[in-house]
Design a protein around this motif. Sequence first.
Motif, short mmCIF file in Angstrom:
data_model
loop_
_atom_site.label_atom_id
_atom_site.label_comp_id
_atom_site.label_asym_id
_atom_site.label_seq_id
_atom_site.Cartn_x
_atom_site.Cartn_y
_atom_site.Cartn_z
N TRP A 41 37.70 25.90 32.86
CA TRP A 41 38.63 25.02 31.73
C TRP A 41 39.87 26.48 31.29
N VAL A 42 40.15 26.43 32.84
CA VAL A 42 41.34 27.82 32.58
C VAL A 42 43.09 27.75 32.75
N GLY A 43 43.94 28.73 31.80
CA GLY A 43 45.06 28.53 32.20
C GLY A 43 45.68 27.12 32.10
N VAL A 51 39.01 25.61 24.20
CA VAL A 51 37.91 26.41 25.03
C VAL A 51 37.63 28.29 24.42
N GLU A 52 38.62 28.42 24.56
CA GLU A 52 38.95 29.59 24.35
C GLU A 52 39.37 30.31 22.95
N ALA A 53 39.33 29.04 22.22
CA ALA A 53 39.29 29.26 20.82
C ALA A 53 37.94 29.53 20.34
N LEU A 54 37.29 28.37 20.85
CA LEU A 54 35.78 28.67 20.95
C LEU A 54 34.69 30.10 20.83
N VAL A 55 35.36 30.39 22.45
CA VAL A 55 34.95 31.51 23.00
C VAL A 55 34.96 32.13 22.06
N ILE A 70 34.84 34.68 29.70
CA ILE A 70 35.24 34.18 30.63
C ILE A 70 36.19 34.62 32.47
N GLU A 71 35.07 34.30 33.28
CA GLU A 71 36.06 34.29 34.47
C GLU A 71 36.94 32.91 34.62
N PRO A 72 38.12 33.48 34.99
CA PRO A 72 38.66 32.30 35.24
C PRO A 72 38.49 31.54 36.29
N GLN A 73 38.42 30.01 37.02
CA GLN A 73 38.35 29.95 38.28
C GLN A 73 39.36 28.61 38.45
N GLU A 345 39.72 16.50 20.97
CA GLU A 345 41.27 17.15 19.96
C GLU A 345 42.14 17.18 20.30
N THR A 346 42.72 18.57 21.33
CA THR A 346 43.41 18.70 22.27
C THR A 346 43.45 18.46 23.25
#
Lengths: 420, 297, 278
Positions: A41-43, A51-55, A70-73, A345-346
Amino acid sequence: MKNSRLIAVLLLLCLLSPLAAQGQAESGQQKEIELRWASIWVGNDSKAPAVEALVKEFNTKNAGKIKVVIEPQPDYNAYEQKVRTSLAAGQAPADIFTIKFNPTTATFYQSDLLMDFQGKLDDAWKSTFDAGSLEQSTVDGMLKSLPMETAILPIWYNMDALKSVGVNTIPATVQQMYDTFDKLKAAGIAPTSQMTGDTNAWTSMIWFSHFAVSLGGPNVWDKPFTDPAFVEAAKLIKKMIQEYSTADAVGLGAGGSGGHFLAGRTAVFSNGPWYAGRADLAATPFFDSIKIGGLPAVGEYEDIMISRLQANICAASSKDAAKEQAIVSFLKFLTSPSSIAKIAETSGAMFAIKTDYRPVNNLQKQFYDVNAAASTTAFDLEAALGSEVTLEFAQQLGALALDRISAEEFCALVDRKIEH
Amino acid sequence: MQAVGIRNRWIWSARILFLLPVALLFFFFFIYPFFFTVFTSFTSWRGIGAMKFNGIKNYTKLITDPTFQKALRNNIVWALSQGLIQVPLACLVAMILVRKPFGWRGLRTIYYLPNVISTVALAMVWVAIYNVDGPLNAILSGLFGMEKHNWLGNPDTALFAVIFQTVIYIGYFMIVLLASAMNIPRSLYEAAEIDGASTLVQEINITLPMLRGTLITTMTLAMAYGMRHFEATFLMTGGGPAYATTTMGIDLYLKMDALRYSEASTSGVFLIIMGTLVITLLRKLFGSSDPMSEMAQ
Amino acid sequence: MKHSPTSIIGNTLKWILLISLLALALLPLLWLLVSSLRTNLELQTDPFGWPQKFQWVNYANALAMASLPRLLLNSVFVAVVTVVLNSLVTSMGSFILAREHFKGRDVIYTILTAGVLVPVISFMVPYFSMITRSGLYNTLLALILVYTAVNIPVSIFLVTAFMKSIPKELEEAAIMDGCGFFKRFSMIILPLSRSGIVTAATFCFIYSWNEFVMAMLLTSSVESRTIQLGIKFFSSQFITDYSSMYAAVIITIIPSILGYVFLHDKIIGGLTTGGVKG
């Protein structure tokens, strides 16, 4: 001399190579536990920002104690390969990772590398999950993944196209459906998007699933594939591809199938909630008149919506109790109703965790409404039988659509791939 | 006598020194994984769980699988197409370009460009070209009144459609042959020119014989690529429809996807063995007594 | 220059061939360029159309890619070091296989070149295992080693062939002049097989630049990731922003084209008169 110059260059590069060996960052020796999440869940993914905000929120709250990295996949296929390869090589791909839960990935439960949540799920946490999803995620008493993202796979109707041929409502009976399709054909619109390409014939696989559960009930997937329900469903999907779809359906991929719908060349489509958030879909002239729903019942079972577990979250088991506790603490946070509501939401995605969130966007709202209204749900073929069987389904569907094999032969071929 | 002994030892040390880097890298990245693969091909292993010894069951299952037989046949077609169509075409272009016609530098660069672009983009373009409503059908039906075909969706045409798309991109082999052709001394051509030989005669009597070694090398390489072919087909058709375009490489890949690691290993070992056999056979058939080793003797 | 009827026909046929192949070769690149200036909706609905409006925003998106400079730098570093390492290792090995004679030489050669047949994908599990257990996971060095090794069979195959084609007399003359082992290698064989080495180096460079599968498997953070992974950020599990991705692809093709042109034009370019004199 050229030789010595070459050697000199090489030595220089060797000296520089330690720069290349970055390796894993050595966190300060303050017992800050670092959790690595191989996240898809990146990019570009619609869930990425939330997700990034929650992390970040979690890391701030737990500064000095737990840090989630987070390791982006970004490429999904490569990510799935990475998960498989690392597990086969005897390692978990990361401390936290997601899987698409189906019979093939369920075999991961046999590995000691995954954390079993069975002992870690207290009643409070357990109650936030949809009970059905939890049950589906449990294999042989083990719960080595937590259901997170779910999806329904309804049929999409371009009402503008239907209205243009005088049909104002979604067809309720099979006869109405064929009438509508015939009218669309007469007006030069291919009624449905179908495809046999990619590794799962996605659109047609969904249609087939709707047919099959209507003919054989929500547990039709437990029956052998040679069951009359499947044979009849095969005949129906063949009819759809041959008579009620585009000329390029055989061998077509998901991009082409979606493209036809986006361009208005087909009027009826099928896909999950993620497709609703696409910018190119929102840019179509008929975006506001898309209605989703089920297919008219072709068999004796009515009102069944196709639904599946889209992403389950797994964790690496560890001998370090503190680390396991950290993982549990993060996952509790991530799957809490308030966090999930933020993600929903988003992104418009659907989850196995009950929240109060209701979308305002018309199409996304329809997804939630249809999901809530569905009295019975059933898996689709891929979720029920796994990727190998689905691949055979897709490959042979082309032959079926070209009349090279009969429906019975088709079902027999697919049945051979199912492990009984 | 002692001097010769020392010198021999010294030569051997030098030889070993020079071979060592290659050998080490090859050992870790080919030999060890190969043994791992061979080992797992005799087990029943699904990625998770123990490896249980399985004897040759995987192999018998593989050989009797009609899909795999189809894959093998397809690979042979690929090997022949790449070796006997793509490479000669590349050779023809190389022979033309070595005479430096107008714009040869640009042509040389552009012919190699498709290999520089990612294979994914290349596949996407051609899927679009081959589409029923795509430009190929538009041209064929517009100019020749042909029916619109679903080139990639028809089991009868799919394989050749993908092969065509690969074979016309000659850049890779062309630059090998070009490099070799450029090594041919101009003096030979000048002498022939003086003798009044036409271009065609020059090419046949000078260029081709001088290129023979490189030609055989390139053909062998092309056939090897054909035997292990995977990417273009997988991107364009996924191996279908109804496994019409599948290859051993695709078979292997799909088995890994399904966590059938043992069976994938079996496919892999089989691919390597079959590949070696087919190439050796084809080389014998098309007469490759390696003149190079004779020259270097 | 003769103008006989046969040569006119020959010339025409020649140019028909060259131009058709040219058109076919340019097609994908032109399509990429045009597509990179369209919107995703346009691409989805009509793959071969012309942009309604030029979408320069796609290039802005591509250039705004997270960590673009670092990713590009990593790609360049990996590709260059791989090429140097591979060329060095291959030249040394090929020299022994092509110009030295000893028992077992052909066996070694056959084993090395049989590697061309190996579908490297089937080695993913052992590679992953080796790289992680040696602590090289998520390093550029891992990629360099893998790429160097994977290209050995093809490189050896090509370079050995080129080295074998050098006439024996030259080496014999050199030996008469007192050239020893190393001098034979560096002063005679290496320069004369230059075009073969550079050709193999070109293939190696393009491979390293475009490689993606191993890079995804063996790295996890920006410090050791290459540009091909950066391009993938325009795709996600369900959606791909193709138009921006194509813009990114166009941007990243430029260095590989430059690399190819440099390697070939500059290094081989000098060989206009052929290598063998006298």
